[in-house]
Scaffold this motif. Sequence first.
Motif, PDB file in Angstrom:
ATOM      1  N   ASP A   1       2.557  12.428   3.254  1.00 57.44           N
ATOM      2  CA  ASP A   1       1.520  12.833   2.333  1.00 57.44           C
ATOM      3  C   ASP A   1       2.099  13.787   1.342  1.00 57.44           C
ATOM      4  O   ASP A   1       1.516  13.988   0.193  1.00 57.44           O
ATOM      5  N   ARG A   2       3.267  14.326   1.550  1.00 53.79           N
ATOM      6  CA  ARG A   2       3.916  15.229   0.538  1.00 53.79           C
ATOM      7  C   ARG A   2       5.051  14.260  -0.192  1.00 53.79           C
ATOM      8  O   ARG A   2       5.877  15.282  -1.113  1.00 53.79           O
ATOM      9  N   GLY A   3       5.073  13.123  -0.156  1.00 52.02           N
ATOM     10  CA  GLY A   3       6.115  12.274  -0.696  1.00 52.02           C
ATOM     11  C   GLY A   3       5.709  11.137  -1.617  1.00 52.02           C
ATOM     12  O   GLY A   3       4.441  10.727  -1.551  1.00 52.02           O
ATOM     13  N   TYR A   4       6.707  10.163  -1.965  1.00 55.06           N
ATOM     14  CA  TYR A   4       5.961   9.184  -2.657  1.00 55.06           C
ATOM     15  C   TYR A   4       6.575   7.999  -1.979  1.00 55.06           C
ATOM     16  O   TYR A   4       7.352   7.246  -2.178  1.00 55.06           O
ATOM     17  N   PHE A   5       5.688   7.486  -0.791  1.00 54.72           N
ATOM     18  CA  PHE A   5       6.003   6.351  -0.085  1.00 54.72           C
ATOM     19  C   PHE A   5       5.167   5.280   0.001  1.00 54.72           C
ATOM     20  O   PHE A   5       3.966   5.227   0.029  1.00 54.72           O
ATOM     21  N   ILE A   6       5.839   3.968  -0.363  1.00 57.13           N
ATOM     22  CA  ILE A   6       5.181   2.970  -0.333  1.00 57.13           C
ATOM     23  C   ILE A   6       5.680   1.936   0.637  1.00 57.13           C
ATOM     24  O   ILE A   6       6.817   1.895   0.785  1.00 57.13           O
ATOM     25  N   ALA A   7       4.831   1.142   1.243  1.00 54.27           N
ATOM     26  CA  ALA A   7       5.250   0.193   2.367  1.00 54.27           C
ATOM     27  C   ALA A   7       6.018  -0.943   1.767  1.00 54.27           C
ATOM     28  O   ALA A   7       5.660  -1.485   0.605  1.00 54.27           O
ATOM     29  N   PRO A   8       6.916  -1.359   2.529  1.00 53.02           N
ATOM     30  CA  PRO A   8       7.858  -2.394   1.894  1.00 53.02           C
ATOM     31  C   PRO A   8       7.186  -3.577   1.829  1.00 53.02           C
ATOM     32  O   PRO A   8       6.291  -4.153   2.548  1.00 53.02           O
ATOM     33  N   THR A   9       7.147  -4.343   0.660  1.00 53.46           N
ATOM     34  CA  THR A   9       5.967  -5.156   0.179  1.00 53.46           C
ATOM     35  C   THR A   9       6.509  -6.618  -0.272  1.00 53.46           C
ATOM     36  O   THR A   9       7.463  -6.730  -0.728  1.00 53.46           O
ATOM     37  N   VAL A  10       6.134  -7.484   0.279  1.00 48.77           N
ATOM     38  CA  VAL A  10       6.313  -9.032  -0.088  1.00 48.77           C
ATOM     39  C   VAL A  10       5.174  -9.919  -0.307  1.00 48.77           C
ATOM     40  O   VAL A  10       4.142  -9.520   0.101  1.00 48.77           O
ATOM     41  N   PHE A  11       5.349 -10.598  -1.575  1.00 50.36           N
ATOM     42  CA  PHE A  11       4.543 -11.615  -2.143  1.00 50.36           C
ATOM     43  C   PHE A  11       5.044 -12.877  -1.832  1.00 50.36           C
ATOM     44  O   PHE A  11       6.196 -13.037  -2.030  1.00 50.36           O
ATOM     45  N   ASP A  12       4.128 -13.882  -1.226  1.00 48.03           N
ATOM     46  CA  ASP A  12       4.706 -15.167  -1.850  1.00 48.03           C
ATOM     47  C   ASP A  12       3.842 -15.880  -2.577  1.00 48.03           C
ATOM     48  O   ASP A  12       3.068 -15.242  -3.439  1.00 48.03           O
ATOM     49  N   ARG A  13       4.042 -17.191  -2.678  1.00 49.06           N
ATOM     50  CA  ARG A  13       3.540 -18.155  -3.659  1.00 49.06           C
ATOM     51  C   ARG A  13       3.425 -17.316  -5.144  1.00 49.06           C
ATOM     52  O   ARG A  13       2.541 -17.376  -5.890  1.00 49.06           O
ATOM     53  N   VAL A  14       4.908 -17.064  -5.221  1.00 47.41           N
ATOM     54  CA  VAL A  14       4.929 -16.232  -6.668  1.00 47.41           C
ATOM     55  C   VAL A  14       5.640 -17.587  -7.399  1.00 47.41           C
ATOM     56  O   VAL A  14       6.381 -18.330  -7.059  1.00 47.41           O
ATOM     57  N   THR A  15       5.007 -17.475  -8.613  1.00 47.30           N
ATOM     58  CA  THR A  15       5.391 -18.623  -9.581  1.00 47.30           C
ATOM     59  C   THR A  15       6.411 -18.304 -10.795  1.00 47.30           C
ATOM     60  O   THR A  15       6.243 -16.919 -11.288  1.00 47.30           O
ATOM     61  N   ALA A  16       7.124 -18.969 -11.613  1.00 44.65           N
ATOM     62  CA  ALA A  16       8.206 -18.651 -12.517  1.00 44.65           C
ATOM     63  C   ALA A  16       7.687 -17.647 -13.586  1.00 44.65           C
ATOM     64  O   ALA A  16       8.311 -16.531 -14.034  1.00 44.65           O
ATOM     65  N   GLU A  17       6.282 -17.821 -14.154  1.00 49.73           N
ATOM     66  CA  GLU A  17       6.063 -17.108 -15.086  1.00 49.73           C
ATOM     67  C   GLU A  17       5.082 -15.822 -14.793  1.00 49.73           C
ATOM     68  O   GLU A  17       4.710 -15.084 -15.841  1.00 49.73           O
ATOM     69  N   MET A  18       4.836 -15.548 -13.526  1.00 53.34           N
ATOM     70  CA  MET A  18       4.287 -14.411 -13.364  1.00 53.34           C
ATOM     71  C   MET A  18       4.915 -13.108 -13.780  1.00 53.34           C
ATOM     72  O   MET A  18       6.267 -13.089 -13.668  1.00 53.34           O
ATOM     73  N   LYS A  19       4.400 -12.071 -14.001  1.00 48.22           N
ATOM     74  CA  LYS A  19       5.153 -10.794 -14.640  1.00 48.22           C
ATOM     75  C   LYS A  19       5.871 -10.528 -13.182  1.00 48.22           C
ATOM     76  O   LYS A  19       7.077 -10.094 -13.497  1.00 48.22           O
ATOM     77  N   ILE A  20       5.441 -10.457 -12.067  1.00 49.14           N
ATOM     78  CA  ILE A  20       6.212 -10.000 -10.895  1.00 49.14           C
ATOM     79  C   ILE A  20       7.577 -10.622 -10.489  1.00 49.14           C
ATOM     80  O   ILE A  20       8.485 -10.615  -9.622  1.00 49.14           O
ATOM     81  N   ALA A  21       7.682 -12.132 -11.274  1.00 50.05           N
ATOM     82  CA  ALA A  21       8.643 -12.826 -11.012  1.00 50.05           C
ATOM     83  C   ALA A  21       9.700 -12.487 -12.180  1.00 50.05           C
ATOM     84  O   ALA A  21      10.957 -13.111 -12.445  1.00 50.05           O
ATOM     85  N   GLN A  22       9.229 -11.861 -13.323  1.00 51.57           N
ATOM     86  CA  GLN A  22       9.905 -11.799 -14.543  1.00 51.57           C
ATOM     87  C   GLN A  22      10.551 -10.268 -15.128  1.00 51.57           C
ATOM     88  O   GLN A  22      11.501 -10.210 -15.476  1.00 51.57           O
TER      89      GLN A  22
ATOM     90  N   VAL B   1       0.855  -1.068  -0.065  1.00 49.02           N
ATOM     91  CA  VAL B   1      -0.036  -0.076   0.149  1.00 49.02           C
ATOM     92  C   VAL B   1       0.785   1.333   0.064  1.00 49.02           C
ATOM     93  O   VAL B   1       2.131   1.193   0.401  1.00 49.02           O
ATOM     94  N   LYS B   2       0.198   2.347  -0.402  1.00 51.92           N
ATOM     95  CA  LYS B   2       0.873   3.661  -0.536  1.00 51.92           C
ATOM     96  C   LYS B   2       0.645   4.135   0.925  1.00 51.92           C
ATOM     97  O   LYS B   2      -0.398   3.792   1.782  1.00 51.92           O
ATOM     98  N   LEU B   3       1.756   4.774   1.688  1.00 50.32           N
ATOM     99  CA  LEU B   3       1.430   5.283   2.923  1.00 50.32           C
ATOM    100  C   LEU B   3       1.009   6.731   3.135  1.00 50.32           C
ATOM    101  O   LEU B   3       1.465   7.421   2.086  1.00 50.32           O
ATOM    102  N   TYR B   4       0.137   6.830   4.179  1.00 50.46           N
ATOM    103  CA  TYR B   4      -0.552   8.239   4.267  1.00 50.46           C
ATOM    104  C   TYR B   4      -0.382   8.659   5.894  1.00 50.46           C
ATOM    105  O   TYR B   4       0.162   7.954   6.378  1.00 50.46           O
ATOM    106  N   GLY B   5      -0.424   9.958   5.923  1.00 52.92           N
ATOM    107  CA  GLY B   5      -0.349  10.477   7.260  1.00 52.92           C
ATOM    108  C   GLY B   5       0.784  11.936   7.184  1.00 52.92           C
ATOM    109  O   GLY B   5       1.507  11.842   6.001  1.00 52.92           O
ATOM    110  N   ASP B   6       1.147  12.404   8.331  1.00 50.91           N
ATOM    111  CA  ASP B   6       1.820  13.663   8.119  1.00 50.91           C
ATOM    112  C   ASP B   6       3.115  13.538   7.620  1.00 50.91           C
ATOM    113  O   ASP B   6       3.536  14.363   6.668  1.00 50.91           O
TER     114      ASP B   6
END
Length: 486
Positions: free
Chosen positions: A362-383, A354-359
């Motif tokens: 709000d004026r920057g480009y912050f995204i929470a550190p993100t982890v996916f599991d059950r990622v398989t070889a042909e997924m776009k996020i694996a390629q 998710v994008k982070l909100y709060g004081d």
Amino acid sequence: MSRTYQNYIDGQWMPALDGSTTTDKNPANTEEVIGVFALAGRADAARAIEAAAKVFPAWAKMPMPKRGEILHRAAALFEARADEIAEALTREEGKTLAESKGEALRGAMILRFFAGETMQPTGEIYPSASANTFLYAERVPTGVVALITPWNFPVAIPTWKVAPALAYGNTVVFKPAELTPLTAWHLVDVLEKAGLPPGVLNLLVGRGSQAGQEFVENPLVKAISFTGSNVVGARIAAQATARGAKVQLEMGGKNPVVVLADADLKQAVELTIAGAMLSTGQKCTATSRVIVQREILDEFRDRLTDRVATLKVGNGMHPDTYMGPLVSADAEQGVLNYIEIGKAEGARLVAGGVKLYGDEYDRGYFIAPTVFDRVTAEMKIAQEEIFGPVLAVMEARDFDEAVRLANHTQFGLSASVMTRDLGLALRFVREIEAGIVHVNSQTAGAEPHVPFGGFKSSSSGGREQGKVAREFFTQIKTVYIDPSGA
Ligand code: NAP
Ligand code: MG
């Protein structure tokens, strides 16, 4: 009022011919303006290229150690300015001050390294088939070289191109990424103060499609060294090689960590996170896939997500920040798009997303550190290269499957294996298709004096950094001398 910075052409700091400017902003707080920069167009770039061509013969003739003296002075000036450069880097790119300080000091080391290289041999003597012939091959300068660099290491990458280009006698036109002009300005300012003659190094803050395109098409440019995305790199290579210019490309990665069943899990978690999340995942060598042997998958993933939840995200100027913002609104949107793609492909989001909100955010480009599991070889996020703080966890049955998965992308920049088994570590080193391989260290570590670059579509046209940088920035003249009458 924020300060205005000019382009540097033929030894003069000057505005763009058409008066255009670009505003450099802080991605952690876009209300903070870092500076206003002259924005070069094609005509400015053409002028700079002509200036570089004009002074090339004199610069190439200067004794190499004399060129080295300038680089030595620049290294000292750069080091003395390291705190100021680090702050500029954090404010315009977003990475933490600790990372920026490391990069600034590395810039000084690179200048010093290539200053030293100016005292090294410049060729080889060969035995000749004729008794009287003195036969040797000498490295000579190439001519005007164009350097095009990205925003993510705006100190290190420009320095590791500019320093060897100058040391080996070339003249330079340099276009940093439009997003990070202040660090580029520091590098050029330091080299000017170190005594570089006018025209030898020219700085053009400009768009790739304008100033960059002039570099690609102008016949006075004999070589182009580019670091950036595969899309842009491929286009530059096609156009520049068609007119006979030499091209060096450093591009994307999809760098894997393989965690084998016998690994020290605490260490493996820490190194995977450092590789994936430092610099907000915006390193060409960032870890974007972690391939874990089945026996330890659950425990590794739980430890990983617990640790990720503790990472402090914020402005890189704050000493307790682990991860800063994305570099721009476009970069942020691109990462958010990939997070949606990952969910739609059926990967399971186990941290962030998710994008982070709060004081603080709000004026920057912050995204929470993100982890996916059950990622398989042909997924776009694996390629595909996401270039943000998004890590894909993948399962492997055994060592062989782990290596197969690790190699299953178009990229081959860096890779790492976590294991205490020396035999498996050495097999990994042999079998992995990557230009930089780590055993029990993160994918993103790279020392400044060794070859840097990748396999497959990550790189082409010769390695950067260290002694091997000479390959790209020189050409070879083979000389047969028969002292007639002897
Ligand atoms: P990018 O969009 O390809 O931009 C790189 C540079 O090329 C910028 O200076 C850009 O100018 C310029 N450019 C764009 N279009 C051009 C054109 N038509 N002709 C000439 N120049 C042009 O890459 P980025 O988004 O800045 O950087 C991220 C990418 O760099 C990632 O893919 C990352 O993996 C890669 N990277 C690779 C390495 C490595 O050593 N392998 C290291 C760091 C980063 P603008 O100012 O207009 O954007
Ligand atoms: Mg770009």
